[in-house]
Structures are given as structure tokens and as C-alpha cells.
Design a protein around this motif. Structure first.
Motif, PDB file in Angstrom:
ATOM      1  N   GLU A  71       0.836  -1.194   0.000  1.00 46.99           N
ATOM      2  CA  GLU A  71       0.000   0.000   0.000  1.00 46.99           C
ATOM      3  C   GLU A  71       0.876   1.251   0.000  1.00 46.99           C
ATOM      4  O   GLU A  71       1.857   1.331   0.729  1.00 46.99           O
ATOM      5  CB  GLU A  71      -0.889   0.017   1.244  1.00 46.99           C
ATOM      6  CG  GLU A  71      -1.755   1.243   1.354  1.00 46.99           C
ATOM      7  CD  GLU A  71      -2.551   1.282   2.644  1.00 46.99           C
ATOM      8  OE1 GLU A  71      -3.749   1.525   2.552  1.00 46.99           O
ATOM      9  OE2 GLU A  71      -1.957   1.080   3.724  1.00 46.99           O
ATOM     10  N   THR A  72       0.522   2.185  -0.855  1.00 44.75           N
ATOM     11  CA  THR A  72       1.131   3.511  -0.841  1.00 44.75           C
ATOM     12  C   THR A  72      -0.004   4.502  -1.034  1.00 44.75           C
ATOM     13  O   THR A  72      -0.690   4.477  -2.056  1.00 44.75           O
ATOM     14  CB  THR A  72       2.138   3.691  -1.995  1.00 44.75           C
ATOM     15  OG1 THR A  72       3.056   2.605  -1.976  1.00 44.75           O
ATOM     16  CG2 THR A  72       2.896   4.990  -1.859  1.00 44.75           C
ATOM     17  N   VAL A  73      -0.208   5.346  -0.049  1.00 45.67           N
ATOM     18  CA  VAL A  73      -1.303   6.318  -0.088  1.00 45.67           C
ATOM     19  C   VAL A  73      -0.709   7.713   0.027  1.00 45.67           C
ATOM     20  O   VAL A  73       0.133   7.963   0.888  1.00 45.67           O
ATOM     21  CB  VAL A  73      -2.293   6.081   1.077  1.00 45.67           C
ATOM     22  CG1 VAL A  73      -3.383   7.129   1.091  1.00 45.67           C
ATOM     23  CG2 VAL A  73      -2.878   4.686   1.001  1.00 45.67           C
ATOM     24  N   ILE A  74      -1.147   8.608  -0.824  1.00 48.03           N
ATOM     25  CA  ILE A  74      -0.771  10.018  -0.764  1.00 48.03           C
ATOM     26  C   ILE A  74      -2.059  10.817  -0.744  1.00 48.03           C
ATOM     27  O   ILE A  74      -2.952  10.580  -1.559  1.00 48.03           O
ATOM     28  CB  ILE A  74       0.061  10.462  -1.995  1.00 48.03           C
ATOM     29  CG1 ILE A  74       1.222   9.528  -2.274  1.00 48.03           C
ATOM     30  CG2 ILE A  74       0.489  11.921  -1.866  1.00 48.03           C
ATOM     31  CD1 ILE A  74       2.344   9.586  -1.310  1.00 48.03           C
ATOM     32  N   ASP A  75      -2.163  11.776   0.170  1.00 47.24           N
ATOM     33  CA  ASP A  75      -3.376  12.591   0.268  1.00 47.24           C
ATOM     34  C   ASP A  75      -2.992  14.064   0.365  1.00 47.24           C
ATOM     35  O   ASP A  75      -2.435  14.493   1.374  1.00 47.24           O
ATOM     36  CB  ASP A  75      -4.186  12.171   1.500  1.00 47.24           C
ATOM     37  CG  ASP A  75      -5.475  12.958   1.644  1.00 47.24           C
ATOM     38  OD1 ASP A  75      -6.046  13.368   0.621  1.00 47.24           O
ATOM     39  OD2 ASP A  75      -5.903  13.163   2.790  1.00 47.24           O
ATOM     40  N   PHE A  76      -3.260  14.800  -0.703  1.00 49.57           N
ATOM     41  CA  PHE A  76      -3.044  16.239  -0.657  1.00 49.57           C
ATOM     42  C   PHE A  76      -4.178  16.865   0.128  1.00 49.57           C
ATOM     43  O   PHE A  76      -5.345  16.540  -0.085  1.00 49.57           O
ATOM     44  CB  PHE A  76      -2.959  16.828  -2.066  1.00 49.57           C
ATOM     45  CG  PHE A  76      -1.609  16.655  -2.680  1.00 49.57           C
ATOM     46  CD1 PHE A  76      -0.619  17.581  -2.442  1.00 49.57           C
ATOM     47  CD2 PHE A  76      -1.319  15.554  -3.461  1.00 49.57           C
ATOM     48  CE1 PHE A  76       0.645  17.424  -2.984  1.00 49.57           C
ATOM     49  CE2 PHE A  76      -0.065  15.388  -4.014  1.00 49.57           C
ATOM     50  CZ  PHE A  76       0.926  16.324  -3.774  1.00 49.57           C
ATOM     51  N   GLU A  77      -3.828  17.758   1.022  1.00 51.05           N
ATOM     52  CA  GLU A  77      -4.795  18.367   1.934  1.00 51.05           C
ATOM     53  C   GLU A  77      -5.446  19.585   1.293  1.00 51.05           C
ATOM     54  O   GLU A  77      -4.768  20.540   0.954  1.00 51.05           O
ATOM     55  CB  GLU A  77      -4.086  18.776   3.230  1.00 51.05           C
ATOM     56  CG  GLU A  77      -3.420  17.600   3.917  1.00 51.05           C
ATOM     57  CD  GLU A  77      -2.413  18.020   4.966  1.00 51.05           C
ATOM     58  OE1 GLU A  77      -2.269  19.223   5.248  1.00 51.05           O
ATOM     59  OE2 GLU A  77      -1.750  17.118   5.491  1.00 51.05           O
ATOM     60  N   SER A  78      -6.756  19.529   1.158  1.00 55.05           N
ATOM     61  CA  SER A  78      -7.567  20.655   0.665  1.00 55.05           C
ATOM     62  C   SER A  78      -6.864  21.456  -0.427  1.00 55.05           C
ATOM     63  O   SER A  78      -6.557  22.626  -0.268  1.00 55.05           O
ATOM     64  CB  SER A  78      -7.962  21.580   1.817  1.00 55.05           C
ATOM     65  OG  SER A  78      -6.820  22.158   2.403  1.00 55.05           O
ATOM     66  N   ILE A  79      -6.619  20.790  -1.518  1.00 61.65           N
ATOM     67  CA  ILE A  79      -5.946  21.444  -2.636  1.00 61.65           C
ATOM     68  C   ILE A  79      -6.789  21.258  -3.884  1.00 61.65           C
ATOM     69  O   ILE A  79      -7.435  20.236  -4.066  1.00 61.65           O
ATOM     70  CB  ILE A  79      -4.524  20.864  -2.829  1.00 61.65           C
ATOM     71  CG1 ILE A  79      -3.776  21.612  -3.903  1.00 61.65           C
ATOM     72  CG2 ILE A  79      -4.565  19.410  -3.124  1.00 61.65           C
ATOM     73  CD1 ILE A  79      -2.334  21.182  -4.022  1.00 61.65           C
ATOM     74  N   ASP A  80      -6.836  22.254  -4.707  1.00 57.11           N
ATOM     75  CA  ASP A  80      -7.457  22.128  -6.011  1.00 57.11           C
ATOM     76  C   ASP A  80      -6.645  22.975  -6.992  1.00 57.11           C
ATOM     77  O   ASP A  80      -5.744  23.707  -6.597  1.00 57.11           O
ATOM     78  CB  ASP A  80      -8.933  22.528  -5.991  1.00 57.11           C
ATOM     79  CG  ASP A  80      -9.151  23.954  -5.545  1.00 57.11           C
ATOM     80  OD1 ASP A  80      -8.392  24.850  -5.966  1.00 57.11           O
ATOM     81  OD2 ASP A  80     -10.090  24.182  -4.766  1.00 57.11           O
ATOM     82  N   ALA A  81      -6.967  22.873  -8.255  1.00 52.46           N
ATOM     83  CA  ALA A  81      -6.169  23.550  -9.277  1.00 52.46           C
ATOM     84  C   ALA A  81      -6.159  25.067  -9.090  1.00 52.46           C
ATOM     85  O   ALA A  81      -5.182  25.726  -9.406  1.00 52.46           O
ATOM     86  CB  ALA A  81      -6.699  23.187 -10.663  1.00 52.46           C
ATOM     87  N   VAL A  82      -7.228  25.631  -8.562  1.00 48.81           N
ATOM     88  CA  VAL A  82      -7.296  27.077  -8.385  1.00 48.81           C
ATOM     89  C   VAL A  82      -6.478  27.525  -7.185  1.00 48.81           C
ATOM     90  O   VAL A  82      -5.733  28.499  -7.240  1.00 48.81           O
ATOM     91  CB  VAL A  82      -8.770  27.530  -8.228  1.00 48.81           C
ATOM     92  CG1 VAL A  82      -8.845  29.008  -7.930  1.00 48.81           C
ATOM     93  CG2 VAL A  82      -9.552  27.182  -9.480  1.00 48.81           C
ATOM     94  N   SER A  83      -6.589  26.788  -6.065  1.00 51.38           N
ATOM     95  CA  SER A  83      -5.911  27.220  -4.834  1.00 51.38           C
ATOM     96  C   SER A  83      -4.440  26.820  -4.793  1.00 51.38           C
ATOM     97  O   SER A  83      -3.702  27.295  -3.949  1.00 51.38           O
ATOM     98  CB  SER A  83      -6.612  26.647  -3.608  1.00 51.38           C
ATOM     99  OG  SER A  83      -6.433  25.252  -3.567  1.00 51.38           O
ATOM    100  N   MET A  84      -4.027  25.951  -5.709  1.00 54.12           N
ATOM    101  CA  MET A  84      -2.648  25.489  -5.680  1.00 54.12           C
ATOM    102  C   MET A  84      -1.703  26.630  -6.032  1.00 54.12           C
ATOM    103  O   MET A  84      -1.770  27.191  -7.095  1.00 54.12           O
ATOM    104  CB  MET A  84      -2.451  24.348  -6.655  1.00 54.12           C
ATOM    105  CG  MET A  84      -1.134  23.706  -6.483  1.00 54.12           C
ATOM    106  SD  MET A  84      -1.158  22.190  -7.374  1.00 54.12           S
ATOM    107  CE  MET A  84       0.488  22.232  -7.939  1.00 54.12           C
ATOM    108  N   LYS A  85      -0.865  26.950  -5.104  1.00 57.59           N
ATOM    109  CA  LYS A  85       0.084  28.034  -5.336  1.00 57.59           C
ATOM    110  C   LYS A  85       1.472  27.520  -5.024  1.00 57.59           C
ATOM    111  O   LYS A  85       1.886  26.520  -5.563  1.00 57.59           O
ATOM    112  CB  LYS A  85      -0.290  29.233  -4.478  1.00 57.59           C
ATOM    113  CG  LYS A  85      -1.693  29.731  -4.753  1.00 57.59           C
ATOM    114  CD  LYS A  85      -1.724  31.216  -4.853  1.00 57.59           C
ATOM    115  CE  LYS A  85      -3.140  31.708  -4.913  1.00 57.59           C
ATOM    116  NZ  LYS A  85      -3.742  31.819  -6.114  1.00 57.59           N
ATOM    117  N   GLU A  86       2.141  28.160  -4.120  1.00 58.65           N
ATOM    118  CA  GLU A  86       3.526  27.833  -3.845  1.00 58.65           C
ATOM    119  C   GLU A  86       3.706  26.667  -2.878  1.00 58.65           C
ATOM    120  O   GLU A  86       4.741  26.042  -2.864  1.00 58.65           O
ATOM    121  CB  GLU A  86       4.231  29.068  -3.276  1.00 58.65           C
ATOM    122  CG  GLU A  86       4.249  30.213  -4.252  1.00 58.65           C
ATOM    123  CD  GLU A  86       4.722  31.496  -3.622  1.00 58.65           C
ATOM    124  OE1 GLU A  86       5.014  31.501  -2.415  1.00 58.65           O
ATOM    125  OE2 GLU A  86       4.795  32.493  -4.345  1.00 58.65           O
TER     126      GLU A  86
END
Length: 177
Positions: A71-86
């Protein structure tokens, strides 16, 4: 887990994939998937051609290790294409089939402060440095596990940035102050 060493062998012999294609007739997709460790299998014909051309045995081209990632799980926290910045934080977990290898969690973040789609990765492993570094039998396994993590992180990130690439990578461990 079976790991192929084609990229290591080509590097040591200063050969390029195109050299192998031209001399063996093995197709680019087959060699590329083997080179990057994405192959699901190899025919005896291809194995024979590679071993003959590279002057290696199958045992030198492939290595077996008694460790399997389940098992390998990756979870980006509250991210979407609009809010993704630095700054893009994430959490994750990796688990192994063999009980002698403890599963571990990690967290990290990716920075793209130049907005060039090249992310610097800071990865915080939830294990003491010594335990993590001695967990794997040799550097080949450690590199394979780390490359698996990097690949999964980039795959998840590419849902938000389809041009994403990794720049620098920095590891931190639970005992780092």
C-alpha cells in the motif's frame, strides 16, 4: 520484489536507450518501461537480447528482495487547481507485506516558488533516521522505495498540475530537531 538494474547497467557502460534499441531491435516502449522500473514482465527473447548485448547474466540484470509494498497512499490536503500556489502539503502511508518491515507514515510539502512546475519536496518520515536508513537491506531497495514514493507524489500532484516535476528532495525524520 524483483528490481531490474537496466538503468544502472546502462549508466555504468555509458549507453543510451537508443543505443540498445539500434543494436538489439528491442522496442522503445519495452526498454523505457524496463529502464524506469515500470515493466510488468519481460519475454525470454528480450531478456536474451539484453543479456547478450550488455554481456550480463539475468542475475546481474535483475535482483530479488524479500520485500513487497502492499500500500502507498498520498493525500493532498484541501488542494485544487485554483488554490494550488507555492505550498502544497500532503500526508501519506506506505505498508509492506513482510512484518519485519514496519509500515510508516509521512508528511510533506511541495514548493513551486518559481512557478515553473518544478517542485521542491520536503518529506518528513515518521521514523527515526537510523531506523529508516537501516530498514532496507541495501541502497537498491531504499532507492526503489523512495522512487516509488516520488512517483506516487508526482502522480497525485499531476491531477492539479499536469506539468509537475520534482526538483530538490530533502528528507527529515522523527528524531530531527
Amino acid at each position: 520484489m524483483i528490481i531490474n538494474k537496466l538503468s544502472e547497467i546502462l549508466g555504468r557502460k555509458k549507453l543510451k536507450i537508443v543505443d540498445v534499441i539500434n543494436e538489439t531491435g528491442v522496442t522503445r516502449p519495452t526498454l523505457t518501461s524496463l529502464y524506469y522500473g515500470n515493466g510488468k514482465g519481460i519475454s525470454f527473447d528480450v531478456l536474451n537480447k539484453l543479456c547478450g548485448y550488455l554481456s550480463v547474466t539475468p542475475g546481474e540484470l535483475f535482483a530479488y528482495y524479500d520485500i513487497d509494498v502492499v500500500e502507498t497512499v498520498i493525500d493532498f490536503e484541501s488542494i485544487d487547481a485554483v488554490s494550488m500556489k507555492e505550498y502544497s502539503p500532503f500526508t501519506g502511508r506506505i505498508a509492506f507485506a513482510q512484518s519485519k518491515y514496519p509500515s510508516f507514515t509521512f508528511e510533506g510539502h511541495l514548493d513551486d516558488d518559481r512557478h515553473k512546475h518544478e517542485y521542491d519536496l520536503a518529506l518528513y518520515i515518521d521514523l527515526p533516521r537510523d531506523k529508516y536508513l537501516h530498514m532496507f537491506p541495501d541502497d537498491v531497495i531504499e532507492d526503489h522505495i523512495e522512487n516509488l514514493l516520488f512517483e506516487r507524489i508526482i502522480n497525485e500532484l499531476s491531477k492539479y498540475d499536469d506539468q509537475a516535476e520534482l526538483g530538490s528532495v530533502t528528507f527529515f525524520y522523527s528524531d530531527d530537531k
